[in-house]
Write a protein that holds these residues in place. Structure first.
Motif, PDB file in Angstrom:
ATOM      1  N   TRP A 174       0.809  -1.212   0.000  1.00 56.81           N
ATOM      2  CA  TRP A 174       0.000   0.000   0.000  1.00 56.81           C
ATOM      3  C   TRP A 174       0.843   1.264   0.000  1.00 56.81           C
ATOM      4  O   TRP A 174       0.535   2.223  -0.715  1.00 56.81           O
ATOM      5  CB  TRP A 174      -0.943   0.002   1.206  1.00 56.81           C
ATOM      6  N   LEU A 175       1.888   1.322   0.787  1.00 61.97           N
ATOM      7  CA  LEU A 175       2.673   2.548   0.885  1.00 61.97           C
ATOM      8  C   LEU A 175       3.240   2.961  -0.458  1.00 61.97           C
ATOM      9  O   LEU A 175       3.161   4.126  -0.859  1.00 61.97           O
ATOM     10  CB  LEU A 175       3.809   2.368   1.899  1.00 61.97           C
ATOM     11  N   TRP A 176       3.832   2.005  -1.191  1.00 62.81           N
ATOM     12  CA  TRP A 176       4.532   2.335  -2.425  1.00 62.81           C
ATOM     13  C   TRP A 176       3.634   2.290  -3.657  1.00 62.81           C
ATOM     14  O   TRP A 176       3.780   3.120  -4.563  1.00 62.81           O
ATOM     15  CB  TRP A 176       5.714   1.392  -2.617  1.00 62.81           C
ATOM     16  N   ALA A 177       2.719   1.339  -3.730  1.00 60.86           N
ATOM     17  CA  ALA A 177       1.932   1.165  -4.948  1.00 60.86           C
ATOM     18  C   ALA A 177       0.660   2.009  -4.979  1.00 60.86           C
ATOM     19  O   ALA A 177       0.256   2.497  -6.040  1.00 60.86           O
ATOM     20  CB  ALA A 177       1.572  -0.316  -5.119  1.00 60.86           C
ATOM     21  N   TRP A 178       0.029   2.197  -3.816  1.00 63.00           N
ATOM     22  CA  TRP A 178      -1.273   2.847  -3.801  1.00 63.00           C
ATOM     23  C   TRP A 178      -1.264   4.260  -3.228  1.00 63.00           C
ATOM     24  O   TRP A 178      -1.989   5.137  -3.727  1.00 63.00           O
ATOM     25  CB  TRP A 178      -2.269   1.992  -3.011  1.00 63.00           C
ATOM     26  N   THR A 179      -0.472   4.501  -2.198  1.00 64.43           N
ATOM     27  CA  THR A 179      -0.485   5.817  -1.557  1.00 64.43           C
ATOM     28  C   THR A 179      -0.152   6.959  -2.508  1.00 64.43           C
ATOM     29  O   THR A 179      -0.819   8.006  -2.475  1.00 64.43           O
ATOM     30  CB  THR A 179       0.472   5.837  -0.352  1.00 64.43           C
ATOM     31  N   PRO A 180       0.878   6.839  -3.384  1.00 64.37           N
ATOM     32  CA  PRO A 180       1.176   7.962  -4.286  1.00 64.37           C
ATOM     33  C   PRO A 180       0.000   8.361  -5.171  1.00 64.37           C
ATOM     34  O   PRO A 180      -0.282   9.553  -5.343  1.00 64.37           O
ATOM     35  CB  PRO A 180       2.347   7.429  -5.130  1.00 64.37           C
ATOM     36  N   GLN A 181      -0.716   7.374  -5.725  1.00 66.00           N
ATOM     37  CA  GLN A 181      -1.820   7.754  -6.607  1.00 66.00           C
ATOM     38  C   GLN A 181      -3.017   8.283  -5.824  1.00 66.00           C
ATOM     39  O   GLN A 181      -3.744   9.158  -6.316  1.00 66.00           O
ATOM     40  CB  GLN A 181      -2.230   6.607  -7.521  1.00 66.00           C
TER      41      GLN A 181
END
Length: 222
Positions: free
Chosen positions: A166-173
């Protein structure tokens, strides 16, 4: 234990093989990678092991199976590997991951919204509507598209796994979506605090995405 799945875009069963092996890799502590025949490393592997059919499974440098395995048979093939206790970095494969699909889909939505602003606000947007529409296109469409395709293409071109979760794949978007909403509404409603919050969210999303892809770029390609 290193497991390499040799695949190709034209292989009908390779997508199923990748899905099954990713499920196995979630439970077994293996270094799993999808190797495309269209890439130099895939051609080298096929030549070295004289592989003539795919999908093919290579374990620790030795060809172990050719063809599609069900999950039970695939698990038996790596039975000696210990159970996984934590998530590993993800090697990309043929298909887009869920986060990549969501990012590209989000980009398309923002493109439609930014495009709709043209006839709704007049062909030449004035005042607060102009920066709101422009950021819907630049941040909403362009940045999310870059994020979605970048997390899929860069690992394939460099040969390195990319950080997942979640931190790297989803949080930025998620932060980019909040940024476009905050900045757009802030300009339209004249609320400076909303614009500032949106700007901070955009910066945080860009920073996380940058930290995610930089390790792929500074390490030598394999």
């Amino acid at each position: 234990m290193k497991v390499e799945l040799l695949v190709s875009e034209w292989c009908a069963s390779c997508h199923d093989a990748e899905r099954i092996w990713r499920e196995v890799a979630e439970n077994k502590q293996i270094d799993f990678a999808v190797v495309d025949m269209g890439q130099p490393e895939g051609r080298e592997l096929a030549t070295r092991l004289r592989i003539r059919s795919i999908p093919a499974v290579v374990v620790d440098g030795e060809l172990k199976h050719i063809g599609l395995l069900d999950r039970t048979a695939a698990t038996v093939l790596v039975a000696e590997a210990p159970e996984r206790t934590q998530k590993a970095a993800r090697h990309v494969g043929l298909g887009l991951s869920a986060s990549s699909r969501a990012s590209v889909l989000g980009a398309m939505i923002w493109l439609l919204i930014a495009g709709a602003a043209l006839p709704l606000g007049g062909f030449f947007l004035e005042g607060a509507a102009r920066p709101a529409a422009l950021h819907g296109f630049t941040l909403g469409f362009l940045l999310l598209l870059i994020m979605g395709l970048g997390e899929h293409m860069l690992p394939r071109f460099t040969g390195h796994p990319i950080a997942s979760g979640w931190l790297w794949a989803w949080t930025p978007q998620v932060l980019v979506h909040l940024a476009v909403l905050g900045m757009g509404l802030g300009w339209i409603l004249g609320v400076a605090m909303l614009t500032a919050v949106g700007a901070v969210a955009a910066l945080a999303g860009l920073a996380l995405f940058t930290l995610r892809v930089v390790p792929l770029l500074v390490r030598p390609s394999v």
